[in-house]
Design a protein around this motif. Structure first.
Motif, PDB file in Angstrom:
ATOM      1  N   GLU A  84       0.948  -1.176   0.104  1.00 40.48           N
ATOM      2  CA  GLU A  84      -0.055  -0.106  -0.178  1.00 40.48           C
ATOM      3  C   GLU A  84       0.984   1.181   0.096  1.00 40.48           C
ATOM      4  OE1 GLU A  84      -3.851  -1.648   2.503  1.00 40.48           O
ATOM      5  OE2 GLU A  84      -2.200  -0.684   3.308  1.00 40.48           O
ATOM      6  N   ARG A  85       2.052   1.231   0.796  1.00 37.07           N
ATOM      7  CA  ARG A  85       2.863   2.448   0.974  1.00 37.07           C
ATOM      8  C   ARG A  85       3.550   2.738  -0.339  1.00 37.07           C
ATOM      9  NH1 ARG A  85       6.895   3.799   5.902  1.00 37.07           N
ATOM     10  NH2 ARG A  85       7.576   5.826   4.916  1.00 37.07           N
ATOM     11  N   ALA A  86       4.000   1.610  -0.994  1.00 38.00           N
ATOM     12  CA  ALA A  86       4.571   1.949  -2.259  1.00 38.00           C
ATOM     13  C   ALA A  86       3.717   2.181  -3.359  1.00 38.00           C
ATOM     14  CB  ALA A  86       5.431   0.533  -2.736  1.00 38.00           C
ATOM     15  N   VAL A  87       2.410   1.930  -3.320  1.00 39.58           N
ATOM     16  CA  VAL A  87       1.424   2.050  -4.303  1.00 39.58           C
ATOM     17  C   VAL A  87       1.085   3.828  -4.303  1.00 39.58           C
ATOM     18  CG1 VAL A  87      -1.065   1.787  -5.049  1.00 39.58           C
ATOM     19  CG2 VAL A  87       0.654  -0.203  -4.966  1.00 39.58           C
ATOM     20  N   PHE A  88       0.865   3.906  -2.839  1.00 38.49           N
ATOM     21  CA  PHE A  88       0.492   5.276  -2.609  1.00 38.49           C
ATOM     22  C   PHE A  88       1.485   6.359  -2.873  1.00 38.49           C
ATOM     23  CE2 PHE A  88       0.176   9.261   0.056  1.00 38.49           C
ATOM     24  CZ  PHE A  88      -1.166   9.463   0.058  1.00 38.49           C
ATOM     25  N   VAL A  89       2.675   6.072  -2.966  1.00 38.81           N
ATOM     26  CA  VAL A  89       3.800   7.028  -3.097  1.00 38.81           C
ATOM     27  C   VAL A  89       3.994   7.124  -4.595  1.00 38.81           C
ATOM     28  CG1 VAL A  89       6.179   7.207  -2.984  1.00 38.81           C
ATOM     29  CG2 VAL A  89       5.109   6.155  -1.026  1.00 38.81           C
ATOM     30  N   LEU A  90       3.925   6.078  -5.368  1.00 38.65           N
ATOM     31  CA  LEU A  90       4.008   6.058  -6.925  1.00 38.65           C
ATOM     32  C   LEU A  90       2.843   6.790  -7.404  1.00 38.65           C
ATOM     33  CD1 LEU A  90       5.509   2.513  -7.696  1.00 38.65           C
ATOM     34  CD2 LEU A  90       6.857   4.673  -7.810  1.00 38.65           C
ATOM     35  N   LYS A  91       1.639   6.522  -6.932  1.00 36.27           N
ATOM     36  CA  LYS A  91       0.491   7.099  -7.668  1.00 36.27           C
ATOM     37  C   LYS A  91       0.072   8.447  -7.166  1.00 36.27           C
ATOM     38  CE  LYS A  91      -3.392   6.739  -9.824  1.00 36.27           C
ATOM     39  NZ  LYS A  91      -3.373   8.164 -10.237  1.00 36.27           N
ATOM     40  N   GLU A  92      -0.020   9.121  -5.892  1.00 33.34           N
ATOM     41  CA  GLU A  92      -0.438  10.059  -5.414  1.00 33.34           C
ATOM     42  C   GLU A  92       0.659  11.134  -5.307  1.00 33.34           C
ATOM     43  OE1 GLU A  92      -3.344  10.648  -4.571  1.00 33.34           O
ATOM     44  OE2 GLU A  92      -3.939   8.522  -4.965  1.00 33.34           O
ATOM     45  N   ALA A 105      -4.462   1.052  -3.928  1.00 32.91           N
ATOM     46  CA  ALA A 105      -4.504   2.458  -3.953  1.00 32.91           C
ATOM     47  C   ALA A 105      -5.361   3.095  -3.162  1.00 32.91           C
ATOM     48  CB  ALA A 105      -4.489   2.919  -5.373  1.00 32.91           C
ATOM     49  N   HIS A 106      -6.650   2.420  -3.382  1.00 33.82           N
ATOM     50  CA  HIS A 106      -8.056   2.679  -2.841  1.00 33.82           C
ATOM     51  C   HIS A 106      -7.861   2.826  -1.319  1.00 33.82           C
ATOM     52  CE1 HIS A 106     -12.317   3.712  -2.280  1.00 33.82           C
ATOM     53  NE2 HIS A 106     -12.321   2.708  -1.584  1.00 33.82           N
ATOM     54  N   ARG A 107      -7.457   1.753  -0.746  1.00 35.21           N
ATOM     55  CA  ARG A 107      -7.179   1.462   0.541  1.00 35.21           C
ATOM     56  C   ARG A 107      -6.457   2.438   1.199  1.00 35.21           C
ATOM     57  NH1 ARG A 107      -6.596  -4.187  -0.944  1.00 35.21           N
ATOM     58  NH2 ARG A 107      -4.493  -3.911  -0.391  1.00 35.21           N
ATOM     59  N   ALA A 108      -5.227   2.590   0.590  1.00 29.45           N
ATOM     60  CA  ALA A 108      -4.048   3.696   0.977  1.00 29.45           C
ATOM     61  C   ALA A 108      -4.768   5.153   0.972  1.00 29.45           C
ATOM     62  CB  ALA A 108      -2.820   3.708   0.224  1.00 29.45           C
ATOM     63  N   ARG A 109      -5.443   5.264   0.053  1.00 27.66           N
ATOM     64  CA  ARG A 109      -5.788   6.681  -0.042  1.00 27.66           C
ATOM     65  C   ARG A 109      -6.954   6.953   1.143  1.00 27.66           C
ATOM     66  NH1 ARG A 109      -8.303   6.588  -4.431  1.00 27.66           N
ATOM     67  NH2 ARG A 109      -6.356   6.393  -5.620  1.00 27.66           N
ATOM     68  N   GLU A 110      -7.642   6.109   1.507  1.00 27.60           N
ATOM     69  CA  GLU A 110      -8.558   6.427   2.503  1.00 27.60           C
ATOM     70  C   GLU A 110      -7.959   6.315   4.038  1.00 27.60           C
ATOM     71  OE1 GLU A 110     -11.788   3.204   2.085  1.00 27.60           O
ATOM     72  OE2 GLU A 110     -12.939   4.822   1.195  1.00 27.60           O
ATOM     73  N   HIS A 111      -7.370   5.156   3.956  1.00 30.71           N
ATOM     74  CA  HIS A 111      -6.323   5.282   5.309  1.00 30.71           C
ATOM     75  C   HIS A 111      -5.556   6.630   5.451  1.00 30.71           C
ATOM     76  CE1 HIS A 111      -4.325   2.764   8.147  1.00 30.71           C
ATOM     77  NE2 HIS A 111      -3.265   3.746   8.095  1.00 30.71           N
TER      78      HIS A 111
END
Length: 306
Positions: free
Chosen positions: A122-130, A154-160
């Motif tokens: 989740e952390r890697a996906v959030f960093v790369l996307k957001e 990405a959805h889980r990470a963004r909400e979190h």
């Protein structure tokens, strides 16, 4: 058959080195581990068939993302059994970082603390996307997951993150002004001014890692936090007398911070989160000597998203 040009390969790696560090640092929260991930990326890049690489930037971002995720998984247990609060390793950043609001927030101590609660994927996906605006398809290739899995992560990470990120709206000049007043009051032992500057429910997080004496739990409330910092100018700390303690206001992790130094070493860093009313809502104090090397080295990191 064409042979890769070693000089061009070195140039491509050097061109994107800051980007790789920027990705790895946000994924890991550690400058030391991020530098190691970049070095490991160089080994993989050197061994790859680079004639097949159409986009070196995307390729190197993919390598370093995977390496950072692996490294984060391997350090998970160490962080979970850490003595007291685990805080990210602070770094010196340039004024350009602070001027870009997105850059500054994404590398701030407060945001990195939030990212620490995500899974490595989740952390890697959030960093790369957001932060770096990679597409879901690009991220799927980078983290070796399906595009559907990446979208879910990405959805889980963004909400979190949205539920936990600091809700402050102070502009940069107001943040710096509040920080300057706070540090002046701290080094001067001015408890009354400290009380005025602190939000009533301010929280102080201290990270000594069991190496130096620090609070093992968060210190909560203006009175308790003010008392903690008012003592800085009056007591000997880690063997350094108040008269020998130097406090320098610098940019740390995209915002105003202070570096406390003794005659021969860096003692601690302090950064603050300023709320929309211009009051200090959170303080992060790092004194674990293992986490102060990047500050002691004096290296200013470019952690922009370019």
């Amino acid at each position: 058959m064409t042979h890769p040009d070693p000089d061009l390969d070195q140039q491509a790696f050097t061109t994107h080195r800051n980007l790789m560090f920027s990705v790895a640092y946000r994924v890991l929260g550690s400058a030391t581990d991020a530098e190691d991930a970049v070095q490991d990326a160089w080994i993989k890049w050197s061994a790859a068939d680079r004639s097949q690489v159409a986009d070196p930037k995307a390729y190197l971002a993919r390598i370093v993302s995977n390496l950072a995720m692996e490294r984060l998984r391997s350090t998970r247990h160490q962080r979970e059994t850490y003595v007291g609060p685990w805080l990210p390793e602070p770094i010196l950043t340039s004024g350009d970082t602070a001027d870009d609001v997105m850059n500054a927030e994404s590398v701030s101590m407060a945001m990195l603390v939030v990212l620490e609660t995500l899974s490595p994927l989740e952390r890697a996906v959030f960093v790369l996307k957001e932060v770096f605006a990679f597409s879901h398809a690009e991220i799927a290739t980078a983290v070796e997951r399906s595009e559907a899995a990446v979208r879910q992560a990405a959805h889980r990470a963004r909400e979190h993150v949205q539920a936990r990120r600091p809700r402050f709206t102070a502009d940069r000049s107001r943040q710096r002004e509040a920080a300057e007043q706070f540090f002046a009051a701290s080094t001067g032992g001015d408890i009354n001014t400290l009380m005025e500057l602190l939000s009533p429910d301010v929280t102080l997080w201290t990270d000594g890692g069991g190496k130096v004496r620090q609070a093992l739990r968060p210190v909560v409330g203006a009175s308790a936090v003010a008392s903690w910092f008012a003592a800085i100018g009056t007591v000997t700390y880690q063997g350094v007398a108040p008269a020998d303690m130097n406090a320098e206001l610098v940019e740390i992790n995209g915002g105003p911070g202070v570096v406390f130094s003794g005659p021969d070493r860096v003692i601690a860093t302090v950064t603050v989160v300023v709320d929309g009313n211009g009051r200090i809502a959170a303080v992060h104090n790092i004194a674990n000597p293992d986490k102060l090397q990047a500050i002691a080295d004096g290296t200013t990191h470019d952690v922009s998203t370019r």
